[in-house]
Every structure is written in structure tokens, then in C-alpha cells.
Design an enzyme around this catalytic site. Structure first.
Site, PDB file in Angstrom:
ATOM      1  N   SER A 251       0.907  -1.223  -0.104  1.00 51.48           N
ATOM      2  CA  SER A 251       0.014  -0.043  -0.116  1.00 51.48           C
ATOM      3  C   SER A 251       0.796   1.354  -0.023  1.00 51.48           C
ATOM      4  CB  SER A 251      -0.954   0.001   1.142  1.00 51.48           C
ATOM      5  OG  SER A 251      -0.282   0.688   2.306  1.00 51.48           O
ATOM      6  N   LYS A 252       0.209   2.286  -0.130  1.00 51.76           N
ATOM      7  CA  LYS A 252       1.018   3.422  -0.520  1.00 51.76           C
ATOM      8  C   LYS A 252       1.565   3.981   0.965  1.00 51.76           C
ATOM      9  CE  LYS A 252      -0.915   5.321  -4.555  1.00 51.76           C
ATOM     10  NZ  LYS A 252      -2.248   5.365  -4.957  1.00 51.76           N
ATOM     11  N   ARG A 253       0.963   3.396   2.161  1.00 52.37           N
ATOM     12  CA  ARG A 253       1.642   3.598   3.279  1.00 52.37           C
ATOM     13  C   ARG A 253       3.065   3.046   3.697  1.00 52.37           C
ATOM     14  NH1 ARG A 253      -3.774   3.010   4.185  1.00 52.37           N
ATOM     15  NH2 ARG A 253      -3.430   0.835   4.671  1.00 52.37           N
TER      16      ARG A 253
END
Ligand code: GLU
Length: 314
Positions: A251-253
Site C-alpha cells: 500500500s502507499k503507506r
């Protein structure tokens, strides 16, 4: 030029991660290997989560990797604007077609009402809508509107939609059973992804869509919308999901797989070469430019199951 048009449709809510990059590389290779071109559409429907500087960075990142789009984004083109946040009048036209046919209705259900313990779930993990607000009387609608602004759903038929995915093969879902009436518009007036993506791909002349397998189960809904709106559907290629070495979804996190960190450690050719290796397009993770992967590109070489990122590859 062959008439094949591929697209990137990123939601720029952060820097791209390896999964996004894989998707861009495969979309580029799939279109270019057929002599086609690629359109960049920025999926910033949720404008607050997708500030323009992320979209600009994304374009700079694509250029750095050698995966520039031929049309769209800030360079514009004949089918613009290419930012979904600027296209709501276009979506409204198509929304009204469905509305005029009595297919749209207001839904007042709260999040907690939707997520009851016994609610059936779709294959993408979302709840199949139980149809609670499907047959409200005009009086009930008026009374509820005084208390809460509704979101808007489309009535789907009890119909099986089948299609053949260019990569994963045959897939089918019954709209009423597996999907349920879905959102076309949020309570704040923002049009939903399912409507926007169909309208945009059709009006931008997209002939093939390459995207993650997490969107496979959206495709029957979208194919039904194409049909109801009289639009021509593209071919779909759903690519495997990229999983971190420990099996979790990227994920972008996850900063460690974001392009920001990769750029500090690798050249564009090293990143493309490793992605090409991961996607089965070359035997070793040797540095490559995207054009060097065109020769011999075939969807048959790309794995169909989830791709586990080998430890140490990045
Ligand atoms: N904007 C979506 C995403 O970034 C992709 C939608 C699509 O490819 O249809 O996940």
C-alpha cells in the site's frame, strides 16, 4: 499507429508503490507491443485526498522511468480534461441517462447499517447491498431527506454478466447476488469510481484496460454500465497483485516500497529490469529500459497468481 489505446488511471493519494509501477509497466508494454499508445487519466475524484502536487510528481516519476504517456495528464490532448476532479459535468450527463430510466434511487443507510454482522460480502470484501432503500415511497424519501443527505445507487438486474479477461480468462458474476445495487454518487455529490471509470475509458477511446486483480470483481458492474449507457467496452487484463515478502498487500503507506525510496537506491533501468523479472518477462533482474522488454512481451509470460516479492529484490 494501430488504434490500440491503453491507459494509466492512478489515484494520486501518495507516491506510487511497486504494485502501481508494475501495473504501469504492463499497461505500457501491452499497448506498445501492439503499436498502440497510452493515455494518462488522473483519478482524483476524491480531490481532498489527491492534491495536484501528487499528480505532478506521478508524471515526473513516469517520465523518469521512461514510461511517459502519449496523451493526458498535464500535457492534455483531444479528450481532456484528464483529471477526474474536472469532469463532473460529463459524469452528470451519463448519470442522468440512468436516472431518466428510473434506475437510480436515494440510499439513506448509514455505514453501520450496511455492515451488519450477517451482511453477505462480495469477492472484493465489500458488502452486497441488501436493498433496504430500494423501494421507499416518495413520502418516505422526503421524510428521510430532511434528516440526512442520501447517496445514490443504481438498481442492478438479476443477471449474470460474463466476460473473458485477457489475462485471467473467463469470469462471471450475477449482479443482484454477487454485487448488489452499487453507488453512482456520494451524498456530497461526488460521482463514484464505477461510473467515472466507465465514462472516462469510453470517451477517451481506451481499447484496453490493464489493472490489478483487486478490480476484477468491479468489471461485471462496469460492463453492465457500458451496455446500459450505450458505450463500447474495452478489453480487460487483470494483473496479479504484488505482495510484500511477508504476504501482505502493498500500500502507499508502506514507505519502503514507494518510488521515493527506490529512487534513492536504484536507476530507472534497475527498477524496470527488476519489475520485468518479477513479471516473468526476463530470466534475471538485469537492468532494462522499457523498450528493451517489448521484444517477446506476451501476457502468457506474466504469472496469473499473486506475485510474492522475493526478499532482497528491492
Ligand atoms: N484509480 C484506480 C487505482 O489507482 C485504478 C482504477 C482502474 O484501473 O480502473 O487503483
Amino acid at each position: 499507429m494501430s488504434g490500440v489505446v491503453g491507459r494509466y488511471a492512478p489515484s494520486p493519494s501518495g507516491r506510487m508503490h511497486l504494485g502501481n509501477l508494475c501495473c504501469c509497466l504492463l499497461a505500457w508494454l501491452s499497448a506498445k507491443s501492439k503499436g498502440g499508445r497510452v493515455v494518462l487519466r488522473i483519478e482524483d475524484l476524491d480531490a481532498a485526498r489527491c492534491p495536484r502536487q501528487f499528480a505532478d510528481l506521478l508524471e515526473a516519476d513516469l517520465a523518469w522511468l521512461g514510461l511517459q504517456a502519449d496523451e493526458g495528464g498535464s500535457q492534455g490532448g483531444p479528450c481532456g480534461p484528464y483529471y477526474q476532479s474536472e469532469r463532473s459535468e460529463i459524469y452528470a450527463r451519463f448519470y442522468h441517462i440512468l436516472e431518466a430510466r428510473g434506475l437510480v434511487y436515494p440510499c439513506f443507510c448509514s455505514r453501520s447499517q450496511l455492515h451488519t454482522a450477517d451482511a453477505p460480502h462480495r469477492s472484493d470484501g465489500q458488502v452486497v447491498y441488501a436493498g433496504t432503500c430500494r423501494n421507499l415511497t416518495p413520502e418516505e424519501v422526503r421524510a428521510r431527506t430532511r434528516l440526512r443527505a442520501p447517496a445514490w445507487r443504481v438498481r442492478v438486474p438479476d443477471e449474470e454478466i460474463r466476460f473473458v479477461d485477457g489475462h485471467l480468462g473467463p469470469y462471471a458474476e450475477n449482479l443482484a447476488r454477487d454485487c448488489g445495487d452499487f453507488y453512482l454518487r456520494r451524498a456530497d455529490g461526488v460521482y463514484a469510481y464505477q461510473l467515472a471509470v466507465v465514462v472516462d475509458d469510453a470517451l477517451m477511446g481506451v481499447t484496453e484496460v490493464v489493472r490489478g486483480a483487486d478490480l476484477l470483481s468491479s468489471t461485471p458492474r462496469q460492463l453492465w454500465l457500458y451496455r446500459e449507457l450505450g458505450l463500447t467496452a474495452p478489453t480487460f487484463y487483470h494483473m496479479p497483485l504484488l505482495l510484500a515478502p511477508d504476504g501482505r498487500r502493498l500500500s502507499k503507506r508502506d514507505g519502503d516500497e514507494s518510488l521515493e525510496n527506490l529512487q534513492a537506491r536504484y536507476t530507472p533501468e534497475q527498477i524496470i529490469g527488476r519489475l520485468g523479472y518479477l513479471c516473468g518477462l526476463q530470466k534475471a533482474p538485469d537492468p532494462r529500459r522499457p523498450e528493451e522488454l517489448l521484444d517477446g512481451f506476451s501476457w502468457d509470460r506474466v504469472p496469473r497468481g499473486d506475485l510474492l516479492l522475493p526478499p532482497g529484490l528491492f
